[in-house]
Design a protein around this motif. Structure first.
Motif, short mmCIF file in Angstrom:
data_model
loop_
_atom_site.label_atom_id
_atom_site.label_comp_id
_atom_site.label_asym_id
_atom_site.label_seq_id
_atom_site.Cartn_x
_atom_site.Cartn_y
_atom_site.Cartn_z
N PRO A 223 0.83 -1.21 0.00
CA PRO A 223 0.00 0.00 0.00
C PRO A 223 0.87 1.26 0.00
N MET A 224 0.66 2.10 -0.99
CA MET A 224 1.60 3.19 -1.25
C MET A 224 1.63 4.24 -0.15
N TYR A 225 0.47 4.53 0.43
CA TYR A 225 0.38 5.66 1.35
C TYR A 225 1.09 5.41 2.68
N LEU A 226 1.44 4.16 2.99
CA LEU A 226 2.15 3.87 4.24
C LEU A 226 3.52 3.24 4.02
N THR A 227 4.00 3.20 2.79
CA THR A 227 5.31 2.61 2.51
C THR A 227 6.37 3.71 2.58
N ILE A 228 7.39 3.46 3.40
CA ILE A 228 8.34 4.54 3.71
C ILE A 228 9.73 4.34 3.12
N ASP A 229 10.00 3.19 2.53
CA ASP A 229 11.30 2.96 1.89
C ASP A 229 11.07 2.06 0.67
N TRP A 230 11.03 2.67 -0.50
CA TRP A 230 10.69 1.92 -1.70
C TRP A 230 11.83 1.03 -2.18
N GLY A 231 13.05 1.40 -1.89
CA GLY A 231 14.17 0.52 -2.23
C GLY A 231 14.12 -0.77 -1.44
N ALA A 232 13.86 -0.66 -0.14
CA ALA A 232 13.73 -1.86 0.69
C ALA A 232 12.52 -2.68 0.27
N GLY A 281 5.96 11.52 -4.11
CA GLY A 281 5.53 11.24 -2.75
C GLY A 281 6.63 11.55 -1.76
N ARG A 282 6.23 11.81 -0.55
CA ARG A 282 7.16 12.19 0.51
C ARG A 282 8.29 11.17 0.66
N TYR A 283 7.95 9.89 0.66
CA TYR A 283 8.96 8.86 0.90
C TYR A 283 9.57 8.33 -0.39
N VAL A 284 9.07 8.80 -1.53
CA VAL A 284 9.74 8.52 -2.79
C VAL A 284 10.96 9.43 -2.90
N GLU A 285 10.76 10.70 -2.61
CA GLU A 285 11.87 11.66 -2.68
C GLU A 285 12.85 11.50 -1.51
N ALA A 286 12.34 11.15 -0.33
CA ALA A 286 13.20 11.07 0.86
C ALA A 286 12.80 9.85 1.69
N PRO A 287 13.19 8.65 1.26
CA PRO A 287 12.84 7.45 2.02
C PRO A 287 13.45 7.48 3.42
N LEU A 288 12.70 6.94 4.37
CA LEU A 288 13.24 6.83 5.71
C LEU A 288 14.25 5.69 5.75
N SER A 289 15.30 5.87 6.52
CA SER A 289 16.36 4.88 6.61
C SER A 289 16.93 4.93 8.01
N ALA A 290 17.95 4.13 8.26
CA ALA A 290 18.58 4.10 9.59
C ALA A 290 19.05 5.49 10.00
N ALA A 291 19.56 6.27 9.04
CA ALA A 291 20.07 7.59 9.36
C ALA A 291 18.96 8.55 9.77
N ASP A 292 17.72 8.22 9.38
CA ASP A 292 16.61 9.09 9.72
C ASP A 292 15.94 8.69 11.03
N GLY A 293 16.49 7.68 11.69
CA GLY A 293 15.92 7.25 12.95
C GLY A 293 14.95 6.09 12.83
N SER A 294 14.84 5.51 11.63
CA SER A 294 13.99 4.33 11.44
C SER A 294 14.91 3.20 11.01
N ALA A 295 15.53 2.56 11.99
CA ALA A 295 16.68 1.68 11.74
C ALA A 295 16.24 0.32 11.22
N TYR A 296 16.42 0.11 9.93
CA TYR A 296 16.20 -1.21 9.36
C TYR A 296 16.96 -1.29 8.05
N ALA A 297 17.07 -2.49 7.52
CA ALA A 297 17.81 -2.73 6.29
C ALA A 297 17.05 -3.70 5.42
N PRO A 298 17.36 -3.73 4.11
CA PRO A 298 16.72 -4.72 3.24
C PRO A 298 17.06 -6.14 3.69
N PRO A 299 16.23 -7.12 3.28
CA PRO A 299 16.51 -8.49 3.65
C PRO A 299 17.81 -8.98 3.05
N ASP A 300 18.45 -9.94 3.68
CA ASP A 300 19.70 -10.50 3.18
C ASP A 300 19.49 -11.17 1.83
#
Length: 300
Positions: A223-232, A281-300
């Motif tokens: 669901p697009m409106y709640l997805t915060i990291d499109w690369g992940a 979209g907000r998170y298309v231009e600026a995805p949340l990441s560990a550096a933004d305080g939302s610490a997670y990474a893509p799956p191995d």
């Protein structure tokens, strides 16, 4: 409305005729996996019919107001007074934990989730705000009204083990599938290649009220409106496609199965940036990441 990756309706994994014969308010998928649709979202029941008290597991806890429907379906499927061994969460968004606190208390059960979802389940942090600018339909536009505040089941909350096992679900393992939420997980049973996806991808255009009502099958990104990291999110879909599942039960939309479903899932993975990622979209231009305080990474 254009679909992301259309799927032949013959690939549906549920069987309305079989459900009518059983009449327990759930839709059977495999012998021990069923789901119930609750307005906007699906909740999943893992356990053989008649499993009895503590003989089954609930995956996700629906929307607010769904307690009675979930408990009625559980009793019809597993027996009067049958409580689950645990509630297991794909993630903690509002439509997956709507009655979590009430059910956990009523049933006196542990709650399992990924460690990165803990802040949203112990009352200590709210999710990032939904983004209505992604478009896609009425539900997308209404998303600023959706709750982001955490629930608090801290007294019952347990982290899913680091070895990938799911203690109350023998034969299943969890896979970290972030992007839609930091600690989003999907559940995989290799023995019959059954995949409980959560919102890593879905089978309806969840942004559209019409699509949600009609439930025409498609393979659709989270669901697009709640997805915060499109690369992940892209990495997560690619990882799940690589499993070559036989059956997928998603958080939104109908369950699908078979080679046509796998073809569509691979197409979604290969064309993810083209068909699933919104143009803006907000998170298309600026995805949340560990550096933004939302610490997670893509799956191995």
């Amino acid at each position: 409305m254009a679909q992301q990756i259309p799927v032949d309706p013959k690939s549906r994994a549920d069987d309305p005729a079989r459900d009518a014969e059983r009449d327990d308010s759930t839709h059977a998928i495999t012998g021990d996996v069923a789901y119930r649709r609750l307005v906007l979202v699906n909740t999943v029941f893992v356990g053989a019919p008649g499993a009895g008290d503590r003989g089954w597991v609930l995956v996700d806890a629906g929307v607010m107001g769904a307690k009675g429907a979930i408990m009625a379906a559980a009793e019809a499927r597993f027996g009067a007074g049958a409580r689950p061994a645990a509630i297991v969460l794909t993630h903690g968004h509002f439509d997956h934990v709507g009655v979590l606190e009430d059910l956990a208390e009523e049933w006196d059960v542990p709650v399992f989730a990924h460690a990165l979802e803990r802040p949203y389940l112990d009352g200590s942090a709210s999710y990032p705000a939904p983004d209505p600018s992604v478009g896609g339909g009425l539900l997308g536009r209404l998303s600023p009204l959706f709750p982001t505040k955490p629930v608090d089941v801290s007294g019952r909350l347990q982290d899913l083990p680091g070895d990938g096992s799911v203690p109350p679900m023998p034969g299943w393992r969890w896979i970290h599938t972030p992007g839609h939420a930091p600690g989003h997980v999907s559940f995989w049973r290799e023995a019959d290649r059954t995949l409980i996806v959560g919102d890593a991808f879905v089978t309806t255009a969840q942004e559209s009220a019409y699509a949600v009502a009609v439930q025409e099958p498609e393979l659709h990104g989270p669901p697009m409106y709640l997805t915060i990291d499109w690369g992940a999110a892209r990495h997560s879909v690619q990882a799940l496609a690589g499993l070559e599942p036989e059956c997928v039960i998603t958080g939104h939309g109908r369950p699908l199965q078979g080679p046509e479903m796998r073809r569509a899932l691979h197409a979604l993975a290969e064309r993810f940036d083209e068909v699933a990622v919104p143009e803006h979209g907000r998170y298309v231009e600026a995805p949340l990441s560990a550096a933004d305080g939302s610490a997670y990474a893509p799956p191995d």
